[in-house]
Structure formats: structure tokens, C-alpha cells
Design a protein around this motif. Sequence first.
Motif, PDB file in Angstrom:
ATOM      1  N   VAL A 188       0.911  -1.217  -0.047  1.00 16.92           N
ATOM      2  CA  VAL A 188      -0.324  -0.126  -0.335  1.00 16.92           C
ATOM      3  C   VAL A 188       0.881   1.059  -0.423  1.00 16.92           C
ATOM      4  O   VAL A 188       0.424   2.183  -1.051  1.00 16.92           O
ATOM      5  CB  VAL A 188      -0.681   0.560   1.553  1.00 16.92           C
ATOM      6  CG1 VAL A 188      -1.751   0.820   1.124  1.00 16.92           C
ATOM      7  CG2 VAL A 188      -2.178  -1.378   1.560  1.00 16.92           C
ATOM      8  N   TYR A 189       1.759   1.293   0.781  1.00 15.90           N
ATOM      9  CA  TYR A 189       2.636   2.467   0.536  1.00 15.90           C
ATOM     10  C   TYR A 189       3.652   2.233   0.063  1.00 15.90           C
ATOM     11  O   TYR A 189       3.220   3.999  -0.484  1.00 15.90           O
ATOM     12  CB  TYR A 189       3.726   2.096   2.079  1.00 15.90           C
ATOM     13  CG  TYR A 189       4.645   3.472   2.252  1.00 15.90           C
ATOM     14  CD1 TYR A 189       4.131   4.606   2.797  1.00 15.90           C
ATOM     15  CD2 TYR A 189       5.578   2.717   2.381  1.00 15.90           C
ATOM     16  CE1 TYR A 189       5.198   5.463   3.311  1.00 15.90           C
ATOM     17  CE2 TYR A 189       7.002   3.687   2.196  1.00 15.90           C
ATOM     18  CZ  TYR A 189       6.240   5.312   2.912  1.00 15.90           C
ATOM     19  OH  TYR A 189       7.033   6.331   3.143  1.00 15.90           O
ATOM     20  N   THR A 247       2.739   1.421  -3.228  1.00 18.27           N
ATOM     21  CA  THR A 247       2.005   2.415  -4.332  1.00 18.27           C
ATOM     22  C   THR A 247       1.526   3.096  -4.435  1.00 18.27           C
ATOM     23  O   THR A 247       1.070   3.827  -5.143  1.00 18.27           O
ATOM     24  CB  THR A 247       0.925   1.046  -4.246  1.00 18.27           C
ATOM     25  OG1 THR A 247       1.217  -0.370  -4.917  1.00 18.27           O
ATOM     26  CG2 THR A 247      -0.002   1.065  -5.753  1.00 18.27           C
ATOM     27  N   ARG A 248       0.614   4.054  -3.371  1.00 22.04           N
ATOM     28  CA  ARG A 248       0.471   5.215  -3.129  1.00 22.04           C
ATOM     29  C   ARG A 248       1.280   6.232  -3.291  1.00 22.04           C
ATOM     30  O   ARG A 248       1.161   6.933  -3.727  1.00 22.04           O
ATOM     31  CB  ARG A 248      -0.001   5.319  -1.625  1.00 22.04           C
ATOM     32  CG  ARG A 248      -1.268   4.571  -1.604  1.00 22.04           C
ATOM     33  CD  ARG A 248      -2.424   4.771  -2.284  1.00 22.04           C
ATOM     34  NE  ARG A 248      -3.069   6.569  -1.932  1.00 22.04           N
ATOM     35  CZ  ARG A 248      -3.981   6.829  -0.663  1.00 22.04           C
ATOM     36  NH1 ARG A 248      -4.159   5.516   0.176  1.00 22.04           N
ATOM     37  NH2 ARG A 248      -4.250   7.581  -0.995  1.00 22.04           N
ATOM     38  N   THR A 249       2.446   6.566  -2.899  1.00 20.28           N
ATOM     39  CA  THR A 249       3.579   7.117  -2.884  1.00 20.28           C
ATOM     40  C   THR A 249       4.297   6.958  -4.256  1.00 20.28           C
ATOM     41  O   THR A 249       4.488   8.165  -4.933  1.00 20.28           O
ATOM     42  CB  THR A 249       5.186   6.497  -2.112  1.00 20.28           C
ATOM     43  OG1 THR A 249       4.017   5.791  -0.839  1.00 20.28           O
ATOM     44  CG2 THR A 249       6.160   7.025  -2.372  1.00 20.28           C
ATOM     45  N   GLU A 251       1.936   6.677  -7.141  1.00 16.92           N
ATOM     46  CA  GLU A 251       1.009   7.174  -7.679  1.00 16.92           C
ATOM     47  C   GLU A 251       1.561   8.603  -6.954  1.00 16.92           C
ATOM     48  O   GLU A 251       0.931   9.554  -7.892  1.00 16.92           O
ATOM     49  CB  GLU A 251      -0.513   6.681  -7.323  1.00 16.92           C
ATOM     50  CG  GLU A 251      -0.967   5.295  -6.911  1.00 16.92           C
ATOM     51  CD  GLU A 251      -2.020   5.394  -6.720  1.00 16.92           C
ATOM     52  OE1 GLU A 251      -2.743   5.577  -5.646  1.00 16.92           O
ATOM     53  OE2 GLU A 251      -2.537   4.339  -6.841  1.00 16.92           O
ATOM     54  N   ARG A 252       1.334   9.051  -5.782  1.00 14.94           N
ATOM     55  CA  ARG A 252       1.742  10.527  -5.422  1.00 14.94           C
ATOM     56  C   ARG A 252       2.327  11.232  -6.070  1.00 14.94           C
ATOM     57  O   ARG A 252       2.620  12.548  -6.395  1.00 14.94           O
ATOM     58  CB  ARG A 252       2.062  10.702  -3.772  1.00 14.94           C
ATOM     59  CG  ARG A 252       0.980  10.799  -3.026  1.00 14.94           C
ATOM     60  CD  ARG A 252       0.967  11.072  -1.826  1.00 14.94           C
ATOM     61  NE  ARG A 252       1.986  10.333  -0.693  1.00 14.94           N
ATOM     62  CZ  ARG A 252       1.778   9.540  -0.386  1.00 14.94           C
ATOM     63  NH1 ARG A 252       0.344   9.009  -0.403  1.00 14.94           N
ATOM     64  NH2 ARG A 252       2.212   8.701   0.172  1.00 14.94           N
ATOM     65  N   ASN A 253       4.111  10.557  -7.066  1.00 15.32           N
ATOM     66  CA  ASN A 253       5.040  10.101  -7.141  1.00 15.32           C
ATOM     67  C   ASN A 253       5.120  11.176  -8.468  1.00 15.32           C
ATOM     68  O   ASN A 253       5.342  11.736  -9.292  1.00 15.32           O
ATOM     69  CB  ASN A 253       6.085   9.796  -7.366  1.00 15.32           C
ATOM     70  CG  ASN A 253       7.710  10.090  -7.889  1.00 15.32           C
ATOM     71  OD1 ASN A 253       7.751  11.808  -8.042  1.00 15.32           O
ATOM     72  ND2 ASN A 253       8.588   9.163  -7.725  1.00 15.32           N
ATOM     73  N   ASP A 254       4.535  10.482  -9.594  1.00 17.43           N
ATOM     74  CA  ASP A 254       3.092  10.600 -11.119  1.00 17.43           C
ATOM     75  C   ASP A 254       2.520  11.488 -10.760  1.00 17.43           C
ATOM     76  O   ASP A 254       2.913  12.190 -11.826  1.00 17.43           O
ATOM     77  CB  ASP A 254       2.990   9.345 -10.940  1.00 17.43           C
ATOM     78  CG  ASP A 254       3.230   7.690 -11.147  1.00 17.43           C
ATOM     79  OD1 ASP A 254       5.187   8.106 -11.217  1.00 17.43           O
ATOM     80  OD2 ASP A 254       3.474   6.694 -11.568  1.00 17.43           O
TER      81      ASP A 254
END
Length: 302
Positions: free
Chosen positions: A286-287, A289-291, A293-296
Amino acid sequence: MSAGVVGRGRRTAVIGLLAPVTVLLGIFFLIPLGIMLVYSFLEPGLYGGVVWSFFPWNYGRVIGWPIGGGEEFDPIYLTIFWRSLKLALSTVVVSLVICYPVAFWIARLKGWRKNAVLFAATLPFFSNVLVLIYAWLLILRPTGFVNTLLVAAGLIDQPLNLIFSEFSVLVGLVFFLVPFMLLPIYANVERLDWALVQASADLGATPIQTFRRVILPLTLPGIVGGSIIVFIPALGNFVVAQLLGGAKVQMVGNLIEQQFLKARNWPFGATLAMLMMVVVLALVLVYVTRTAERNDAAKAVG
């Protein structure tokens, strides 16, 4: 030489390079993991060991389902899991707060000063773990350095209860694991292109905007890597909790150690270990994946 022959040669070379690593992972990770998984579904023996019969009720003892075989759900195990998770996440946050600015400071140093600071950051690796823990016991105990200093300064009248608490465990975990956070972040900061930072400032971005849109995305891989490397051993650590937390602070690592070595309930110890691994893998996925996504999203906006 045809492209097909070249492709087969490259595949053969890759297989040859990966084969030793794959064999080692299979012997020292996958096979023991499979043994633990099998043991978690076996019945505990009366005097230790296992009885080779299907016994899924070990999981119900922790998570409440399935229940049977004389096992009962006990919420104390979830409480210990939650405490371990909280301490592991706190260790990650505190280590990150300490290491992120320090990494930038080290990257600005030159010559022997940089090497000296990096060597000092890795000094805990060269000392025995028990010696370092006992040093913290001397520092945090009621008659230790911290309480003596606070009393002498007139800040407190009575010594604080710093030892055998979650605070002391957190201090110990941060002390041992902070190099694992510092080195990945420093590696990313060292490769940071400061021309991009300068360009952001020249284009009118505020320091906060530059940090959020330039510096943070570029150093995010180091933050993610360091957080994962710190979180996993912090969650499973039992030496620090046993010595600095005593009987008051039990973590899941202590529980697993007790089931294998003291209670001799190997199936239940394997169950706890498997549940901890599931929690770790879920949180890490989860960490990451979410990171990502935020980076992109940050790169797209930038």
C-alpha cells in the motif's frame, strides 16, 4: 549472427547470473517460509513440537476466526500487534525527521569531513547489540544521566520513569535503525541535480514549492527505501523490547520468541510469524503504491 541467436545468448547470460541468487533465495527464504506456513496449520504437541494433523484454529486464537479445537480468541494478541505496529511506524517517522535534514547537511560537506560523518553514522554496526542496549539502560534509568541532568538543572523534582516504557523502546529502535534510514536518503540527496533546484527558484517558485515539486519527488525513492528497511526490522524486533521495555512492553517479536523457545508451541509461533509477514507485505504494498501514485501526480503537475 542472427538476432535470435543474440537474444538466446543474452537470456542464457541473464539466467546464469540470476541462478545463484534464485537458488539462495529458495534455500534460505522460500523453503523456510513454506515450512512456517505448513507448521501454522498443524496441531501443537502436548509437550512441544507438532502433531501432523490439520489444525486451522491457531489463527482463530489471534484474529477470532476460525474458532475450534479448544482454542479461544484472545484480544491481547491484537493489542500486541497494534503496539508493535505503532512503535514501528513511530520509529520510521522519528528516523525520517532526524535523517532527512542530516542527509542534506552531509551532502554539503567536502572531503574527509563527509567520510568522517558517514563513518560515525555507521558506528552502531561495529558494536555489540547487548552492550549498546545496556548503555541505554544506564542512560535512562532513574539514577542515569538524563534524570541526573534534569534534576541538577532544576527542571524536575523527581526522576522520570523513562525506562521499561514505550518511550525507551522507541529510543532504542531509533538508535539502532537510524543508519538504515540515513544511508538510502543520503544516496538520493548526493545524486540530486541542484541545477533543477536553482532553475525552480529562477522561475519564481517559493522555497516550499521548490521542495514540494522538485526536491521531494527526486528524494522520494530514498525515503521509501529507508522507510521500508526501518519498518520491517522495527516491527519484528524483540531484543530491544525485551531489555528496554521489560515485561511492560511486549511486541510481536517477543511473543513469537516466547512461543518457540519457552511455551514450545511451534504452530502458534508460526501462526504469529505468518500474520506478521502478511501485515508487513500489505502495508509495504500500500505504501509503495500510494507513494508511486503521488510521485507520478507530482511529476505530471510539475
